[in-house]
Design an enzyme around this catalytic site. Structure first.
Site, mmCIF file in Angstrom:
data_model
loop_
_atom_site.group_PDB
_atom_site.id
_atom_site.type_symbol
_atom_site.label_atom_id
_atom_site.label_comp_id
_atom_site.label_asym_id
_atom_site.label_seq_id
_atom_site.Cartn_x
_atom_site.Cartn_y
_atom_site.Cartn_z
ATOM 1 N N TYR A 196 38.032 32.446 53.685
ATOM 2 C CA TYR A 196 38.949 33.024 52.781
ATOM 3 C C TYR A 196 38.642 32.469 51.220
ATOM 4 O O TYR A 196 39.476 31.375 50.925
ATOM 5 C CB TYR A 196 40.503 32.701 53.255
ATOM 6 C CG TYR A 196 41.434 33.220 52.509
ATOM 7 C CD1 TYR A 196 41.481 34.593 51.897
ATOM 8 C CD2 TYR A 196 42.548 32.617 52.130
ATOM 9 C CE1 TYR A 196 42.387 35.078 51.192
ATOM 10 C CE2 TYR A 196 43.484 33.068 51.481
ATOM 11 C CZ TYR A 196 43.676 34.309 51.051
ATOM 12 O OH TYR A 196 44.436 34.952 50.161
ATOM 13 N N TYR A 198 38.172 43.535 49.680
ATOM 14 C CA TYR A 198 38.882 42.062 49.497
ATOM 15 C C TYR A 198 39.975 42.475 50.824
ATOM 16 O O TYR A 198 40.689 43.317 50.888
ATOM 17 C CB TYR A 198 39.995 42.298 48.377
ATOM 18 C CG TYR A 198 40.634 40.992 48.303
ATOM 19 C CD1 TYR A 198 40.244 40.173 47.293
ATOM 20 C CD2 TYR A 198 41.694 40.816 48.828
ATOM 21 C CE1 TYR A 198 41.071 38.617 47.124
ATOM 22 C CE2 TYR A 198 42.498 39.638 48.883
ATOM 23 C CZ TYR A 198 42.080 38.563 47.942
ATOM 24 O OH TYR A 198 42.741 37.358 47.754
#
Ligand SMILES: [Zn+2]
Lengths: 136, 389
Positions: free
Chosen positions: B342, B292
């Site tokens: 994103y 992440y």
């Protein structure tokens, strides 16, 4: 855009009331004496809900720092700094370094509390207290 | 703790779907609004059903992402289910596995949509999270300290100093991930960059450069998770969930204590023990990593936290060992949040599945059998290990 505003929980109000008079006070636990920040209803160490607003020494050292190059608030035109300060009493405060800046690395540099007027309020800031701070 | 080992291999990812990120981004930048969050989620749902080649009637569980309401999403998709929930990407996978283990449901749809770009969602400034929250990037606003990026900039400054890591070493993350994105038709940013480009790029919150920051774009992702036996019956290409783990650092969060003094290392090393033991695998068995990456800094933190290198060695690992498709251990092989899209951890799950399925095209990691996903968002260390069944 707009100006930067404090988060005002029930427990933040005394903090800002003292700040308005130029004092930095933090909650200290009535049971184990631990200082805490941000203000909170309970001690995270011993869970006591009793505390006293207590002045701090104002001495600390810089843990880290950043320089903002982008504008997020009307009242903070870039570039400007923000520092994370470890107070002698334990808590970490995010603040601004005013006056003479250390050259190169700021981490570990000693700083001393000051109070400044920012827009409509008084709030804490820090000044460099290391060797060379008096020089320039 | 032993009971957690029962979770290994009990569930599998049987379908992944997503919206057309580059096409939607181009429309949004031209002032158009292709969908709202629910619309992006619905488009991804159709894509996931097609990918899995299952029918909607097979689904009996629904977990939705943080930006949409469970009931409304289920209404829109015509889904009445035995079990439901709401969670971010990584927690959604962990909850789906747990719900399957508990027998609450057999096939769970994990549904995410986000119109953050077209809705101009603010992650910094006066309107961040409504401007009044006990979150470290909101609470310190009176001192001008705002935005998620500033948190990672503050963390990066101290981390680079303590570890002796250089700006150019950190820059390897953005460069390697852009190389991956250049081979990914789903990526928004496909123009390769060099370390010189990185170093010359503007600072947003110094020491972080523009290229250290994630993109902000609209889109949707849907993941379909099924009980392992059911997965074998209805799926042609299940990808097994071999291990999961989580540890949260909450103490001192608003004051930045765990960020600045621990770099979340203690949480990641606990999760490493848990997830590798559960999977019966170790860091050397991993063929690719998905990390992440709201900011580049997450990558060296995870490399050290999970034992891919020792603390203090991440800088050298990035440059000498390498994290790109061309050298070393491939990390964020789709381009990640920095260069692909994103989708707040959701796109990383898709990439892990595609790599294990050997469906990643020009960016395929050869003989990719195991992929490790890690996130450390705000002190919540979470890991998932995917592998061939
Ligand atoms: Zn106490």
């Amino acid at each position: 855009m707009a100006d930067a505003q404090p988060v005002l929980s029930l427990y933040d109000e005394p903090f800002w009331a003292a700040m308005a008079e130029g004092r930095l006070e933090l909650q200290s636990c009535a049971s184990c004496a631990r200082f805490r920040y941000p203000p909170a209803p309970v001690c995270p160490d011993c869970l006591s809900m009793d505390y006293a607003w207590t002045p701090v020494s104002g001495r600390g050292e810089i843990l880290s720092w950043v320089i903002f190059h982008r504008q997020y608030f009307d009242d903070f035109p870039p570039p400007y700094n923000a520092i994370a300060v470890r107070l002698e009493e334990g808590p970490i405060l995010v603040s601004n370094l005013m006056g003479i800046m250390p050259v190169g690395n700021w981490i570990g540099e000693p700083v001393q509390l000051t109070c400044r007027q920012h827009e409509g309020r008084r709030q804490h800031a820090f000044e460099w207290a290391g060797a060379g701070a008096e020089g320039a | 703790m032993a009971a957690q080992n029962d979770l290994s291999g009990i569930a599998a990812m049987i379908g992944v779907g997503h919206t057309d990120w580059p096409a939607d981004h181009a429309r949004v930048r031209a002032g158009d609004k292709p969908h709202d969050s629910y619309g992006y989620a619905a488009a991804a749902f159709n894509a996931a059903l097609a990918d899995a080649a299952i029918s909607r009637q097979d689904i009996d569980g629904l977990i939705v992402g943080p930006t949409i309401a469970n009931e409304r999403m289920g209404e829109l998709l015509g889904l009445d289910v035995r079990w439901g929930g709401q969670a971010d990407a990584m927690t959604a996978v962990l909850e789906a596995v747990a719900a399957i283990r508990a027998g609450y449901c057999e096939v769970v749809a994990l549904v995410y949509g986000n119109d953050q770009r077209s809705a101009a969602v603010k992650y910094g400034g006066p309107d961040a999270m409504g401007g009044n929250a006990f979150l470290s990037y909101v609470y310190h606003a009176p001192w001008g300290f705002t935005s998620q990026g500033a948190l990672y900039a503050m963390m990066a400054r101290r981390y680079l100093h303590e570890r002796g890591m250089t700006e150019a070493e950190l820059g390897e993350v953005a460069v390697a991930q852009r190389l991956a994105a250049s081979r990914n038709p789903n990526a928004l940013m496909r123009e390769p960059i060099t370390i010189e480009d990185y170093l010359a790029s503007r600072f947003i919150c110094e020491p972080l450069h523009l290229f250290d920051y994630c993109l902000i774009n609209d889109g949707g992702v849907v993941l379909l998770v099924a009980e392992a036996e059911k997965a074998r019956q209805i799926s042609r290409k299940p990808v097994s969930i071999k291990g999961v783990g989580r540890f949260d650092l909450n103490k001192g969060a608003t004051s930045l204590e765990p960020r600045l003094t621990d770099y979340y290392h203690s949480a990641q090393s606990k999760v490493a023990d848990q997830v590798f033991e559960m999977a019966g695998l170790g860091p050397r068995d991993m063929d690719a990593l998905q990390i992440y990456d709201s900011f580049s800094l997450h990558v060296p933190l995870a490399l050290e936290g999970y034992g891919y290198c020792r603390p203090g060695e991440a800088g050298r690992f990035l440059t000498e060992h390498g994290i790109s498709l061309d050298k070393g251990l491939p990390v964020n092989t789709s381009g990640g949040h920095l260069s692909e899209t994103y989708m707040q951890g959701w796109n990383h799950q898709i990439e892990a599945v595609r790599q294990v399925r050997n469906e990643a095209g020009d960016r395929q990691v050869p003989q990719c059998r195991h992929v490790h996903y890690s996130s450390d968002v705000a002190g919540k260390a979470i890991s998932i290990i995917y592998g061939a069944p």
